[in-house]
Design a protein around this motif. Sequence first.
Motif, PDB file in Angstrom:
ATOM      1  N   UNK A 131      -4.519 -12.751   1.688  1.00  0.00           N
ATOM      2  CA  UNK A 131      -3.650 -13.138   0.575  1.00  0.00           C
ATOM      3  C   UNK A 131      -4.454 -13.338  -0.706  1.00  0.00           C
ATOM      4  N   UNK A 132      -5.637 -13.896  -0.565  1.00  0.00           N
ATOM      5  CA  UNK A 132      -6.546 -14.056  -1.715  1.00  0.00           C
ATOM      6  C   UNK A 132      -6.913 -12.697  -2.293  1.00  0.00           C
ATOM      7  N   UNK A 146       0.811  -1.214   0.000  1.00  0.00           N
ATOM      8  CA  UNK A 146       0.000   0.000   0.000  1.00  0.00           C
ATOM      9  C   UNK A 146       0.849   1.271   0.000  1.00  0.00           C
ATOM     10  N   UNK A 147       2.157   1.126   0.159  1.00  0.00           N
ATOM     11  CA  UNK A 147       3.035   2.295   0.070  1.00  0.00           C
ATOM     12  C   UNK A 147       3.030   2.875  -1.346  1.00  0.00           C
ATOM     13  N   UNK A 148       2.588   2.062  -2.332  1.00  0.00           N
ATOM     14  CA  UNK A 148       2.565   2.519  -3.725  1.00  0.00           C
ATOM     15  C   UNK A 148       1.431   3.505  -3.990  1.00  0.00           C
ATOM     16  N   UNK A 149       0.349   3.393  -3.228  1.00  0.00           N
ATOM     17  CA  UNK A 149      -0.761   4.367  -3.244  1.00  0.00           C
ATOM     18  C   UNK A 149      -1.355   4.632  -4.630  1.00  0.00           C
ATOM     19  N   UNK A 150      -2.464   3.980  -4.900  1.00  0.00           N
ATOM     20  CA  UNK A 150      -3.207   4.244  -6.134  1.00  0.00           C
ATOM     21  C   UNK A 150      -4.054   5.494  -5.993  1.00  0.00           C
ATOM     22  N   UNK A 151      -4.747   5.898  -7.059  1.00  0.00           N
ATOM     23  CA  UNK A 151      -5.567   7.117  -7.009  1.00  0.00           C
ATOM     24  C   UNK A 151      -6.747   6.982  -6.049  1.00  0.00           C
ATOM     25  N   UNK A 152      -7.206   8.127  -5.527  1.00  0.00           N
ATOM     26  CA  UNK A 152      -8.338   8.157  -4.594  1.00  0.00           C
ATOM     27  C   UNK A 152      -9.635   7.929  -5.364  1.00  0.00           C
ATOM     28  N   UNK A 153     -10.582   7.225  -4.752  1.00  0.00           N
ATOM     29  CA  UNK A 153     -11.875   6.973  -5.378  1.00  0.00           C
ATOM     30  C   UNK A 153     -12.347   5.572  -5.082  1.00  0.00           C
ATOM     31  N   UNK A 154     -13.579   5.270  -5.487  1.00  0.00           N
ATOM     32  CA  UNK A 154     -14.172   3.960  -5.200  1.00  0.00           C
ATOM     33  C   UNK A 154     -14.117   2.997  -6.379  1.00  0.00           C
ATOM     34  N   UNK A 155     -13.649   3.457  -7.534  1.00  0.00           N
ATOM     35  CA  UNK A 155     -13.653   2.594  -8.724  1.00  0.00           C
ATOM     36  C   UNK A 155     -12.804   1.344  -8.516  1.00  0.00           C
ATOM     37  N   UNK A 166      -3.934  -7.816  -6.938  1.00  0.00           N
ATOM     38  CA  UNK A 166      -3.313  -6.491  -6.964  1.00  0.00           C
ATOM     39  C   UNK A 166      -2.759  -6.131  -8.341  1.00  0.00           C
ATOM     40  N   UNK A 167      -1.976  -7.028  -8.925  1.00  0.00           N
ATOM     41  CA  UNK A 167      -1.370  -6.724 -10.225  1.00  0.00           C
ATOM     42  C   UNK A 167      -2.419  -6.603 -11.312  1.00  0.00           C
ATOM     43  N   UNK A 168      -3.423  -7.480 -11.279  1.00  0.00           N
ATOM     44  CA  UNK A 168      -4.474  -7.427 -12.293  1.00  0.00           C
ATOM     45  C   UNK A 168      -5.210  -6.093 -12.248  1.00  0.00           C
ATOM     46  N   UNK A 169      -5.600  -5.670 -11.043  1.00  0.00           N
ATOM     47  CA  UNK A 169      -6.335  -4.413 -10.899  1.00  0.00           C
ATOM     48  C   UNK A 169      -5.453  -3.228 -11.309  1.00  0.00           C
ATOM     49  N   UNK A 170      -4.176  -3.277 -10.951  1.00  0.00           N
ATOM     50  CA  UNK A 170      -3.265  -2.200 -11.345  1.00  0.00           C
ATOM     51  C   UNK A 170      -3.067  -2.173 -12.861  1.00  0.00           C
ATOM     52  N   UNK A 171      -2.905  -3.364 -13.474  1.00  0.00           N
ATOM     53  CA  UNK A 171      -2.711  -3.437 -14.925  1.00  0.00           C
ATOM     54  C   UNK A 171      -3.931  -2.920 -15.685  1.00  0.00           C
ATOM     55  N   UNK A 172      -5.102  -3.015 -15.061  1.00  0.00           N
ATOM     56  CA  UNK A 172      -6.317  -2.497 -15.690  1.00  0.00           C
ATOM     57  C   UNK A 172      -6.432  -0.975 -15.562  1.00  0.00           C
ATOM     58  N   UNK A 173      -5.459  -0.370 -14.874  1.00  0.00           N
ATOM     59  CA  UNK A 173      -5.431   1.085 -14.783  1.00  0.00           C
ATOM     60  C   UNK A 173      -6.038   1.674 -13.526  1.00  0.00           C
ATOM     61  N   UNK A 174      -6.390   0.810 -12.542  1.00  0.00           N
ATOM     62  CA  UNK A 174      -7.027   1.302 -11.314  1.00  0.00           C
ATOM     63  C   UNK A 174      -6.016   1.676 -10.232  1.00  0.00           C
ATOM     64  N   UNK A 175      -4.765   1.262 -10.389  1.00  0.00           N
ATOM     65  CA  UNK A 175      -3.743   1.543  -9.382  1.00  0.00           C
ATOM     66  C   UNK A 175      -3.701   0.482  -8.300  1.00  0.00           C
TER      67      UNK A 175
END
Length: 450
Positions: A103-104, A17-26, A109-118
Amino acid sequence: MANKASEELIQRIWSMTAKKGPIGLKRMKRLLELLGSPEKELKFIHVAGTNGKGSVCQFMASMLRAAGYSVGVFTSPHVMEYNERFDIDRQYISDDDFCRIANYVMSYADKVNDEGFGYFSEFEILTSTALVYFKEQSPDIVILETGIGGKMDMTNVISHPLVSVITQIGFDHVDMLGDTLAEIAEAKAGIIKEGIPVVSESPELEVKKVISDTAKKKNAKFIDAALAKYKINDYSELMSFDFEFSEGPDEVRMDGVKIGLIGEHQVRNAITALLAVKSIRDRGLIAIDDSEIKQGLENARNMGRFEILRSNPYIVIDGSHNPQGLTAAMATLNELRETIFKNKRIMTVFGCFADKEYHNMTEILKTGLAKACCNEVIATEPVSPRALKAEELKKLLEDENIAVTAISDEETAFDRALSSGADVMLFLGSIYLIGDIRIFFNRKDGKINV
């Protein structure tokens, strides 16, 4: 305490979580889709506010359990360990379940980040873990406490709670929520949903206006708990009070209500919780009678909220980590000075964070202690890089009425208080500090002379 695997998992969460994606509920909504939308299979009570959320949650849970319902509670922060945040019928999640589910959740994490959500935030991981856990265990009702705010809070992915509750609004997290009560109230009011009643506790007119206006826009009934009238009959380890509430067609009166949470603010929290449960009952969504309501209120406990760990001598902890919470703690101390703390020597231990309103808090503490004729204080530090240094705290607290000792190590401060010969040892401030004090107490309980 949590096992090694659980501790390693928490470190991994912090690292991610230190990487911090954008704020929002998406991002949160996308994650829940990937997890099978567990929130859609649960019934919720949604709770926001600045102070009192945890106590209101525990009051509601205890009332519902007294009526035979299984209740899950998701709250934050924890006092001693993460597992406390995931509670079903007073049983915390096991380390194995916590590790397995978290862990599940993080496997996406990577999938959601790769989709552009952070990348995920810590609270997104914990909230999703709670929702998956509650789906697996299937409690009848889940009480869901927001983290910060309401509108953009990660818990605000639920669409149709049984009732929304907004506890006392105060100044906290002003950098994120705004620096006026109206702005903070607007953020909290974001949990109000179309057609779902909202119970609000704050008496301030600017707060009431924001919440009532939001409720009106959402066709949601506004239940103003601040209109309740109450009379405290016994101010001690078991509070007793009478109260009545009348607003339009809603009328309720109860005499001889007892609660095991101490302080006038807890009376207000109990009334708020009661009105929320009554709102659900009045719509035929639960079955609970007045005797079960009373029993539930009396049984309710909330760790670290003016909690008496031991008497003779008294050891008390209170996570009063902001000005409003500390004001309530000082009011409670002064009332108890007339009852169970009468003529007793009191030693106070206090520690807080440097990113809180510590100048305001030290003034509140000095004023409250002087009024209660308490002149011995140990200034200490929570174990955190955010801690206000004990020496700096000492300088702020010291005056002609108060003798202050600075002890940076919190366990040494605990031991010094125990060896002081005081009749009451009152530990106040950061929840980090309070949690550690509770751990020290549990570790040394059998060795403490009483």
